[in-house]
Design a protein around this motif. Structure first.
Motif, PDB file in Angstrom:
ATOM      1  N   ASP A 184      32.258 -36.734  19.660  1.00 46.81           N
ATOM      2  CA  ASP A 184      32.985 -37.918  20.126  1.00 46.81           C
ATOM      3  C   ASP A 184      32.815 -39.046  19.117  1.00 46.81           C
ATOM      4  O   ASP A 184      32.054 -39.984  19.324  1.00 46.81           O
ATOM      5  N   LYS A 187      33.884 -29.305  20.272  1.00 45.60           N
ATOM      6  CA  LYS A 187      34.996 -29.887  21.026  1.00 45.60           C
ATOM      7  C   LYS A 187      35.421 -31.191  20.365  1.00 45.60           C
ATOM      8  O   LYS A 187      34.584 -32.073  20.132  1.00 45.60           O
ATOM      9  N   ARG A 244      22.469 -32.598  30.968  1.00 45.16           N
ATOM     10  CA  ARG A 244      21.380 -33.514  30.617  1.00 45.16           C
ATOM     11  C   ARG A 244      20.035 -32.832  30.820  1.00 45.16           C
ATOM     12  O   ARG A 244      19.907 -31.906  31.616  1.00 45.16           O
ATOM     13  N   GLN A 258      28.016 -40.845  32.330  1.00 42.88           N
ATOM     14  CA  GLN A 258      28.354 -39.696  33.173  1.00 42.88           C
ATOM     15  C   GLN A 258      27.983 -39.961  34.630  1.00 42.88           C
ATOM     16  O   GLN A 258      26.957 -40.563  34.908  1.00 42.88           O
ATOM     17  N   ARG A 268      26.261 -36.184  23.480  1.00 40.05           N
ATOM     18  CA  ARG A 268      25.335 -37.137  22.864  1.00 40.05           C
ATOM     19  C   ARG A 268      23.879 -36.704  22.833  1.00 40.05           C
ATOM     20  O   ARG A 268      23.182 -37.026  21.869  1.00 40.05           O
TER      21      ARG A 268
HETATM   22  O1  C5P Z   1      27.894 -36.952  25.541  1.00 40.93           O
HETATM   23  P1  C5P Z   1      28.216 -36.107  26.740  1.00 40.93           P
HETATM   24  O2  C5P Z   1      27.373 -34.865  26.830  1.00 40.93           O
HETATM   25  O3  C5P Z   1      28.259 -36.908  28.008  1.00 40.93           O
HETATM   26  O4  C5P Z   1      29.721 -35.613  26.435  1.00 40.93           O
HETATM   27  C1  C5P Z   1      30.444 -34.844  27.325  1.00 40.93           C
HETATM   28  C2  C5P Z   1      31.792 -34.483  26.769  1.00 40.93           C
HETATM   29  O5  C5P Z   1      32.511 -33.797  27.784  1.00 40.93           O
HETATM   30  C3  C5P Z   1      32.651 -35.663  26.344  1.00 40.93           C
HETATM   31  O6  C5P Z   1      33.389 -35.266  25.187  1.00 40.93           O
HETATM   32  C4  C5P Z   1      33.604 -35.882  27.495  1.00 40.93           C
HETATM   33  O7  C5P Z   1      34.858 -36.337  27.099  1.00 40.93           O
HETATM   34  C5  C5P Z   1      33.734 -34.476  28.080  1.00 40.93           C
HETATM   35  N1  C5P Z   1      34.023 -34.443  29.517  1.00 40.93           N
HETATM   36  C6  C5P Z   1      33.198 -34.994  30.463  1.00 40.93           C
HETATM   37  N2  C5P Z   1      33.495 -34.948  31.800  1.00 40.93           N
HETATM   38  C7  C5P Z   1      34.588 -34.341  32.207  1.00 40.93           C
HETATM   39  C8  C5P Z   1      35.438 -33.743  31.279  1.00 40.93           C
HETATM   40  C9  C5P Z   1      35.111 -33.813  29.928  1.00 40.93           C
HETATM   41  O8  C5P Z   1      32.174 -35.568  30.099  1.00 40.93           O
HETATM   42  N3  C5P Z   1      34.844 -34.259  33.495  1.00 40.93           N
END
Ligand code: C5P
Length: 246
Positions: A20, A42, A192, A201, A222
């Motif tokens: 991201d 992704k 996490r 989140q 992240r």
């Molecule tokens: O950094 P983190 O682990 O929170 O990133 C999660 C990834 O998954 C991000 O790219 C986000 O756009 C994607 N995503 C999400 N929740 C959803 C669908 C996609 O966090 N429901």
């Protein structure tokens, strides 16, 4: 379910690293660093709007084995089919679309993907209800009578009935969604460690629970990309080393 040791390759292929950033150099560095540990990367609007889909070649040259193009298509059937065609032309492994676009849109996407041979056709993964929405928003603003949980299951079923390869859901929903979609692919973000920052989140959970309840692929952003020691993070998640679970 009992934990069992998985082969490193088996576990690695379940891990999708979310990139991201809109900075291509940073993305390339991430791919070089994490490529040996994950099965796919992704990418979304942040990289494809400034650089176009040619960014996929750059990341593949840097060592990305597979690319998950997360653009969440949602439009009339013809427009979505054209998007899927471009994704397939660029040989992406997986791409997303909103199930709420309806059966005609989903079928057009599936038909377009099937125009390509199996090894090139992208896996089509449906997004049911965004995690940023809640029961109040569905009812009061979007006029949907069902709550988030029921709407997710209904849309997930619809997506798979229309031929999608799978759906996205959080760790909290994975058990119910697995029941609803049978053998379809489940992709789970929001992973996490027990004490790690949840950032923005809402529905987070740990990797082992997601896999045990039926997720096929874990999207991890992240906590991996910002880690000083990514091997330690993967180890602590139970995805790397001798204690890996599934
Ligand atoms: O950094 P983190 O682990 O929170 O990133 C999660 C990834 O998954 C991000 O790219 C986000 O756009 C994607 N995503 C999400 N929740 C959803 C669908 C996609 O966090 N429901």
């Amino acid at each position: 379910m009992t934990s069992r040791i998985q082969s490193p390759v088996h576990m690695r292929r379940k891990i999708v690293c979310a990139i991201d950033t809109g900075d291509l150099d940073e993305a390339v560095r991430t791919v070089r660093r994490l490529g040996p540990f994950v099965g796919a990367f992704k990418i979304g609007h942040a990289l494809t709007l400034p650089y176009g889909l040619d960014v996929i070649d750059r990341l593949q040259d840097a060592g990305a084995e597979r690319i998950f193009l997360d653009l969440k298509f949602h439009d009339i059937p013809n427009s979505v089919a054209l998007g899927v065609r471009e994704a397939a032309r660029h040989k992406v492994w997986m791409t997303t679309l909103h199930i709420s676009g309806g059966p005609a849109m989903l079928s057009a996407a599936v038909e377009e993907a099937h125009e390509f041979s199996d090894d090139v056709a992208p896996l089509l993964i449906g997004v049911s209800v965004l995690t940023s929405l809640d029961d109040h928003c569905l009812k009061e603003h979007l006029g949907i009578g069902r709550g988030v949980a029921d709407q997710m299951l209904a849309l997930s079923r619809l997506g798979v009935e229309c031929g999608l390869d799978g759906v996205v859901c959080s760790v909290e929903e994975v058990e119910a969604v697995r029941q609803a979609v049978g053998h379809a692919v489940i992709v789970t973000p929001g992973i996490r460690l027990p004490n790690s920052n949840v950032h923005d989140q809402k529905r987070t959970g740990d990797a082992a629970t997601a896999l045990q309840k039926g997720s096929d692929y874990l999207v991890i952003g992240r906590i991996l990309t910002e880690a000083r020691d990514h091997e330690q993070v993967l180890h602590d998640l139970g995805l790397y080393g001798d204690g890996a679970v599934a």
